[in-house]
Write a protein that holds these residues in place. Structure first.
Motif, short mmCIF file in Angstrom:
data_model
loop_
_atom_site.label_atom_id
_atom_site.label_comp_id
_atom_site.label_asym_id
_atom_site.label_seq_id
_atom_site.Cartn_x
_atom_site.Cartn_y
_atom_site.Cartn_z
N LYS A 123 0.83 -1.20 0.00
CA LYS A 123 0.00 0.00 0.00
C LYS A 123 0.86 1.25 0.00
O LYS A 123 0.55 2.23 -0.68
N LEU A 124 1.96 1.24 0.75
CA LEU A 124 2.89 2.37 0.76
C LEU A 124 3.43 2.63 -0.65
O LEU A 124 3.55 3.77 -1.08
N LEU A 125 3.74 1.56 -1.34
CA LEU A 125 4.31 1.67 -2.67
C LEU A 125 3.29 2.12 -3.71
O LEU A 125 3.59 2.94 -4.57
N THR A 126 2.07 1.62 -3.63
CA THR A 126 1.06 1.91 -4.65
C THR A 126 0.26 3.18 -4.40
O THR A 126 -0.39 3.67 -5.32
N ASP A 127 0.30 3.71 -3.19
CA ASP A 127 -0.44 4.95 -2.91
C ASP A 127 0.00 6.10 -3.81
O ASP A 127 -0.81 6.94 -4.20
N GLY A 128 1.27 6.17 -4.15
CA GLY A 128 1.79 7.23 -5.00
C GLY A 128 1.32 7.15 -6.44
O GLY A 128 1.34 8.13 -7.17
N VAL A 158 5.64 7.46 -4.75
CA VAL A 158 5.27 8.80 -5.20
C VAL A 158 6.14 9.21 -6.39
O VAL A 158 5.64 9.80 -7.35
N GLY A 159 7.43 8.87 -6.35
CA GLY A 159 8.32 9.19 -7.46
C GLY A 159 7.93 8.49 -8.75
O GLY A 159 7.95 9.08 -9.83
N LEU A 160 7.57 7.21 -8.64
CA LEU A 160 7.13 6.48 -9.84
C LEU A 160 5.78 7.00 -10.34
O LEU A 160 5.55 7.06 -11.55
N GLY A 161 4.89 7.38 -9.41
CA GLY A 161 3.63 7.98 -9.82
C GLY A 161 3.84 9.28 -10.57
O GLY A 161 3.19 9.54 -11.60
N PHE A 162 4.76 10.11 -10.10
CA PHE A 162 5.09 11.36 -10.77
C PHE A 162 5.73 11.09 -12.13
O PHE A 162 5.39 11.72 -13.13
N THR A 163 6.66 10.12 -12.17
CA THR A 163 7.32 9.77 -13.42
C THR A 163 6.32 9.26 -14.45
O THR A 163 6.35 9.67 -15.62
#
Length: 193
Positions: A5-10, A133-138
């Motif tokens: 969940k921490l990883l996918t929230d972003g 969050v970084g991957l979501g932004f990318t």
């Protein structure tokens, strides 16, 4: 909170671009192509993950009165390191992104995650949050850049698939706002399902 969940929230719930509307300056300015969007996203990911790690380590010993300046110094150190790496190994990309690399220091995504998450959590959780969050932004920047590049020049990642010129407006500022708006609507419609 689980590690997944921490990883996918972003990506979905806390997507910096499509949900939280953070980092709009580099989002709109650097996404004239998919490569530029991907590069800016990866640069921000690098700084976000490393600064989250360091801030989670030093937050317990940082006095409350100076925690924001200390966080900015940490972030600025990683941005400087990133600039040196980009100048040495990808000088053309460094020149293309130009002023937006040093502006990562004051990017509200990086500083916001440092203040809201990394300062209150451990190293492992902060690392996962930074990656997510970084991957979501990318991903957001790459998709926006790809759409603008397809509509504006008829290519994607430099590969031309339409002969002739595209609609120039999509490579310019008005096209950035238009594409971002439609992608936000599409993203939020899909995320609510």
């Amino acid at each position: 909170m689980s590690k997944l969940k921490l990883l996918t929230d972003g990506f979905i719930k806390n997507n910096p671009t499509f949900v939280l509307l953070l980092g709009m300056c580099p989002t709109l300015a650097t996404t004239t192509s998919a490569v530029n969007g991907l590069s800016m996203g990866l640069a921000t990911l690098f700084v976000l993950v490393l600064s989250n790690i360091v801030i989670s380590l030093i937050a317990p010993v940082t006095p409350d009165k100076v925690h924001i300046p200390v966080y900015i110094v940490v972030i600025a150190s990683f941005v400087t390191l990133l600039q040196f790496i980009m100048q040495a190994y990808t000088p053309s990309m460094y020149e293309t992104l130009g002023l937006f690399i040093p502006l990562i220091v004051v990017n509200c995504i990086v500083l916001g995650r440092a203040e809201a998450f990394a300062s209150k959590n451990g190293v492992w959780a902060s690392t996962l949050d930074g990656i997510g969050v970084g991957l979501g932004f990318t991903l957001s920047l790459t998709v926006l850049g790809a759409v603008r590049e397809m509509l504006g020049s008829g290519s994607i990642f430099g590969w031309k698939f339409i002969t002739g010129d595209g609609m120039l407006a999509f490579v310019m500022a008005p096209g950035a706002f238009l594409c971002l708006g439609y992608l936000m609507v599409l993203f939020n419609k899909i995320a609510k399902k």
